[in-house]
Design an enzyme around this catalytic site. Structure first.
Site, PDB file in Angstrom:
ATOM      1  N   ASP A 173       1.064   3.720   7.770  1.00  0.00           N
ATOM      2  CA  ASP A 173       0.329   4.794   7.119  1.00  0.00           C
ATOM      3  C   ASP A 173      -1.062   4.293   6.704  1.00  0.00           C
ATOM      4  O   ASP A 173      -1.824   3.834   7.547  1.00  0.00           O
ATOM      5  CB  ASP A 173       1.166   5.315   5.944  1.00  0.00           C
ATOM      6  CG  ASP A 173       0.635   6.577   5.310  1.00  0.00           C
ATOM      7  OD1 ASP A 173       0.925   7.666   5.836  1.00  0.00           O
ATOM      8  OD2 ASP A 173      -0.066   6.487   4.290  1.00  0.00           O
ATOM      9  N   HIS A 181       9.119   9.345   8.579  1.00  0.00           N
ATOM     10  CA  HIS A 181       7.848   8.659   8.369  1.00  0.00           C
ATOM     11  C   HIS A 181       8.035   7.310   7.686  1.00  0.00           C
ATOM     12  O   HIS A 181       7.344   6.341   8.010  1.00  0.00           O
ATOM     13  CB  HIS A 181       6.932   9.540   7.524  1.00  0.00           C
ATOM     14  CG  HIS A 181       5.632   8.916   7.168  1.00  0.00           C
ATOM     15  ND1 HIS A 181       4.654   8.638   8.104  1.00  0.00           N
ATOM     16  CD2 HIS A 181       5.125   8.497   5.967  1.00  0.00           C
ATOM     17  CE1 HIS A 181       3.605   8.082   7.505  1.00  0.00           C
ATOM     18  NE2 HIS A 181       3.872   7.983   6.209  1.00  0.00           N
TER      19      HIS A 181
END
Length: 291
Positions: free
Chosen positions: A106, A271
């Site tokens: 991320d 994620h």
């Protein structure tokens, strides 16, 4: 900080204008692991312990996050990925490592990409979890599908309103992402979720500044590299959810414009794949490190 990676020692190390909180464990060839949003270095807890069997594993909190310093954004450079990448290169050097492998998730992955472009002789291997380079990220967001990234647009606004809005409901804001981005919410237990929320709640201005940089100066840096034909020369492995299918683009093709030696994978994990599917990510990293 109320939690720690088991078996790791903790230090605070000065790099340029900030002091970073860093956990270090193991011995052997070095690998640095960079966390994402809205997390801290603790997201690597499973993977770091495994890799420490035969690697020196370095897990910092990025500037502006966790227990690292959170300077005011004096200008666009304060939280540019170029500045944050330079932090990591200096940190590794202070720990005695002039060359090292680097993995990022991320926001940490955006820092890792910039480190690979700016310091190609320093980064030996690069692993990227669930992002595109900043320039491509903005290019693929369009129409109603861009709603999935509403937070990018909110935090791109000038200083003031984004910080005020998020501060008014910080736990709901940061907790939203921990909930909707996870396929296995139980992978982030309650005590760790509380730690992530506390750390994020205490870092709102710097988190917003980090995101704001990605709507400005980070794009400029990517555009300059693309115009110059700069690419990542080290072995690169990218692991992503299948955002290409969801948003209508060819993720592997986009990555091939940046990486000369690329392995691109999609995962069925959510994620937060380092926490939801740590065994898979450990296999990916170990495979990368022997390329």
């Amino acid at each position: 900080m109320t939690a720690a990676i088991p078996g790791f020692g903790y230090q605070r190390i000065a790099v340029d204008d900030v002091t970073l909180n860093v956990a270090v464990g193991g011995t052997g060839s070095p690998i640095v692991l960079l966390h994402g949003f809205p997390q801290t270095h603790l997201m690597w807890r499973h993977i770091a312990v495994d890799l420490a069997v035969d690697h020196t594993v370095i897990c910092p909190d990025l500037r502006g996050y966790g227990a690292s310093d959170k300077p005011d954004a004096r200008d666009a450079d304060t939280y540019s990925k170029r500045t944050m990448a330079a932090d990591i290169v200096t940190l590794a050097s202070r720990l005695g490592h002039e060359r090292f492998a680097l993995a990022g998730h991320d926001r940490g992955a955006l820092v890792a990409i910039r480190a690979g472009l700016d310091h190609p002789a320093t980064i030996t291997h690069l692993a990227i979890l669930d992002v595109l380079p900043t320039l491509d990220m903005w290019d693929i967001l369009h129409g109603s599908t861009a709603a999935v990234a509403f937070h990018l647009y909110l935090m791109a606004q000038p200083p003031g309103l984004p910080e005020q809005m998020i501060s008014a409901s910080a736990d709901a804001f940061f907790g939203y992402f921990l909930d909707v981005w996870a396929q296995k919410p139980q992978a982030i237990p309650g005590d760790l979720r509380a730690e992530y929320l506390r750390a994020s709640r205490e870092a709102i201005p710097s988190i917003v500044a980090d995101y704001r940089a990605s709507a400005g100066i980070d794009i400029e840096h990517d555009q300059a590299d693309r115009a110059a034909g700069n690419r990542l020369p080290m072995p690169v492995t990218v692991v992503q959810q299948d955002w290409g299918t969801a948003l209508g683009y060819d993720a592997a093709a986009l990555w091939r414009t940046w990486a000369a030696d690329l392995e691109h994978r999609t995962t069925s994990a959510g994620h937060f794949m380092a926490e939801e599917a740590p065994d898979e990510i450990i296999r990916v990293l170990r495979s990368l490190l022997v390329r």
